[in-house]
Design a protein around this motif. Structure first.
Motif, PDB file in Angstrom:
ATOM      1  N   LEU A 108      26.766  -1.707  16.514  1.00 21.29           N
ATOM      2  CA  LEU A 108      27.265  -1.681  15.138  1.00 21.29           C
ATOM      3  C   LEU A 108      26.186  -1.168  14.205  1.00 21.29           C
ATOM      4  O   LEU A 108      25.017  -1.533  14.334  1.00 21.29           O
ATOM      5  CB  LEU A 108      27.697  -3.083  14.691  1.00 21.29           C
ATOM      6  N   PHE A 109      26.589  -0.330  13.251  1.00 20.71           N
ATOM      7  CA  PHE A 109      25.666   0.241  12.278  1.00 20.71           C
ATOM      8  C   PHE A 109      25.954  -0.302  10.884  1.00 20.71           C
ATOM      9  O   PHE A 109      27.108  -0.316  10.437  1.00 20.71           O
ATOM     10  CB  PHE A 109      25.805   1.769  12.230  1.00 20.71           C
ATOM     11  N   LEU A 110      24.914  -0.731  10.196  1.00 18.73           N
ATOM     12  CA  LEU A 110      25.002  -1.056   8.778  1.00 18.73           C
ATOM     13  C   LEU A 110      24.736   0.232   8.003  1.00 18.73           C
ATOM     14  O   LEU A 110      23.661   0.820   8.117  1.00 18.73           O
ATOM     15  CB  LEU A 110      23.970  -2.112   8.408  1.00 18.73           C
ATOM     16  N   ILE A 111      25.727   0.676   7.226  1.00 19.51           N
ATOM     17  CA  ILE A 111      25.559   1.961   6.541  1.00 19.51           C
ATOM     18  C   ILE A 111      25.889   1.912   5.056  1.00 19.51           C
ATOM     19  O   ILE A 111      25.729   2.920   4.357  1.00 19.51           O
ATOM     20  CB  ILE A 111      26.412   3.076   7.190  1.00 19.51           C
ATOM     21  N   ASP A 112      26.330   0.750   4.525  1.00 19.26           N
ATOM     22  CA  ASP A 112      26.757   0.732   3.121  1.00 19.26           C
ATOM     23  C   ASP A 112      25.949  -0.237   2.279  1.00 19.26           C
ATOM     24  O   ASP A 112      26.383  -0.681   1.228  1.00 19.26           O
ATOM     25  CB  ASP A 112      28.245   0.391   3.023  1.00 19.26           C
ATOM     26  N   HIS A 113      24.759  -0.548   2.709  1.00 17.37           N
ATOM     27  CA  HIS A 113      23.900  -1.509   2.029  1.00 17.37           C
ATOM     28  C   HIS A 113      23.103  -0.821   0.909  1.00 17.37           C
ATOM     29  O   HIS A 113      23.018   0.396   0.839  1.00 17.37           O
ATOM     30  CB  HIS A 113      22.954  -2.111   3.084  1.00 17.37           C
ATOM     31  N   ALA A 114      22.571  -1.626   0.007  1.00 18.00           N
ATOM     32  CA  ALA A 114      21.516  -1.198  -0.924  1.00 18.00           C
ATOM     33  C   ALA A 114      21.994  -0.330  -2.077  1.00 18.00           C
ATOM     34  O   ALA A 114      21.209   0.407  -2.660  1.00 18.00           O
ATOM     35  CB  ALA A 114      20.396  -0.476  -0.179  1.00 18.00           C
ATOM     36  N   GLY A 115      23.284  -0.419  -2.422  1.00 16.60           N
ATOM     37  CA  GLY A 115      23.768   0.320  -3.576  1.00 16.60           C
ATOM     38  C   GLY A 115      24.193   1.742  -3.310  1.00 16.60           C
ATOM     39  O   GLY A 115      24.437   2.508  -4.254  1.00 16.60           O
ATOM     40  N   LEU A 116      24.296   2.136  -2.036  1.00 19.04           N
ATOM     41  CA  LEU A 116      24.733   3.502  -1.729  1.00 19.04           C
ATOM     42  C   LEU A 116      26.138   3.745  -2.286  1.00 19.04           C
ATOM     43  O   LEU A 116      27.031   2.923  -2.107  1.00 19.04           O
ATOM     44  CB  LEU A 116      24.737   3.725  -0.217  1.00 19.04           C
ATOM     45  N   PRO A 117      26.351   4.871  -2.955  1.00 17.37           N
ATOM     46  CA  PRO A 117      27.690   5.159  -3.485  1.00 17.37           C
ATOM     47  C   PRO A 117      28.709   5.292  -2.360  1.00 17.37           C
ATOM     48  O   PRO A 117      28.381   5.711  -1.250  1.00 17.37           O
ATOM     49  CB  PRO A 117      27.498   6.497  -4.211  1.00 17.37           C
TER      50      PRO A 117
END
Length: 342
Positions: A303-312
């Motif tokens: 599994l990949f975390l890809i929408d963290h940290a305020g990414l639009p």
């Protein structure tokens, strides 16, 4: 090998604009991410559970039920459900219900939680974390496997001839994973019951994950569930990909620097060297992910975390498209070849 994405549902402000999405916008974006993940060829979407700002995913069963209605093939999982603070009766009923609504596309990932004060919010003591996890999970297993349950434990009121409803779909409970970052106890609980271990190793060097997974495999075999190499293992990871590595680094750096999970610490370059964080080209992502098996052994879910940290949201959807077109096909082909030669 299954490939998927997971979201922790944070509302971190975009460092380039200073704007954070509203709670409704963030929840809607998670649904959009799940739908695009399915379109891009991913197998799994998972949502975390948090009960404090800046997060919005406090009730993942509800979110996943909505996503089940707008997808067709995705396996829907939590990442994680707090087995320590949730009532196991509610967990049994909510995720059996999700099974029925999704046509069996439901998994459950359990964890103790990493925010100590959250125990108090639900009337629990963090000092009881391991004992709560063990007792609550033992009850959850019985609720799914027995029509009538009598129970008298340490942490909840007794049950007498209780039947949870609905019953698991076709008599088969959801697949259970136990999430661990550092917890040997979570690995041991997974091994004891022959469940999967999800090692969310986004913060840790490979040697740490190697030891955790090896401990789980050892205990899995000792419990009589089969050879250690047959144990069910999943791994986390975080990626940011662009066709050119220098563009990926330049674009992701301000988001990394402000990320609530690891910002304001070691540099982006240091994190990419010492942890599984991969920021670069599709080939760099492929090489890094294929290298995970060198220290974790054969495993079944990435599994990949890809929408963290305020990414639009638009950037996240672009990531899914690029991963789906240029990374997943190679990872599937190479992982299948490894299985054939094992």
């Amino acid at each position: 090998m299954e490939f998927g994405v997971y979201s922790i549902g944070d509302r971190t402000p975009d460092p380039l604009t200073g704007q954070a999405p509203s709670e409704g916008e963030r929840l809607t974006s998670m649904v959009s991410i799940a739908r695009r993940a399915e379109e891009a060829g991913f197998d799994v979407f998972a949502a975390g559970e948090h009960h404090q700002p800046p997060y919005v995913s406090s009730a993942p069963a509800m979110l996943l039920a909505h996503i089940a209605a707008v997808t067709e093939t995705l396996t829907l999982s939590t990442a994680t459900t707090l087995i320590t603070t949730n009532d196991p009766v509610r967990v049994a009923e909510e995720y059996a219900l999700l099974q029925h609504l999704s046509g069996g596309r439901a998994d459950l990932m359990l964890g103790k939680g990493n925010v100590g004060r959250a125990f108090g919010w639900f009337g629990r003591d963090s000092a009881d974390g391991n004992a709560l996890a063990a007792e609550n999970y033992a009850l959850l297993r019985r609720l799914w496997r027995e029509e009538s349950v009598d129970f008298d434990g340490r942490f909840r009121t007794p049950l007498t001839s209780f039947t949870s409803v609905p019953r698991p779909l076709n008599g088969r409970p959801p697949l259970v994973w136990h999430a661990a970052v550092t917890s040997a106890e979570a690995a041991e609980l997974a091994a004891e019951h022959g469940d999967g271990l999800f090692a969310n190793h986004i913060f840790w060097p490979p040697e740490h994950t190697r030891r955790l997974v090896a401990h789980y495999r050892e205990r899995y075999a000792a419990a009589g569930h089969g050879p250690a190499e047959r144990a069910t293992v999943g791994l986390g990871g975080q990626v940011f990909v662009r066709p050119r590595s220098q563009d990926a680094i330049r674009e992701f750096r301000p988001y990394f620097d402000q990320a609530p999970l690891y910002g304001r610490g070691p540099s982006l370059e240091e994190y990419c060297t010492s942890t599984p964080l991969t920021v670069g080209s599709p080939q760099q992502v492929i090489d890094r992910v294929l290298g995970f098996g060198e220290y974790a052994g054969p495993y079944q879910r990435q599994l990949f975390l890809i929408d963290h940290a305020g990414l639009p949201l638009g950037t996240v959807l672009d990531q899914l498209d690029l991963l789906g077109s240029e990374v997943l096909p190679v990872l599937r082909r190479e992982s299948a070849a490894l299985i054939r030669t094992a």
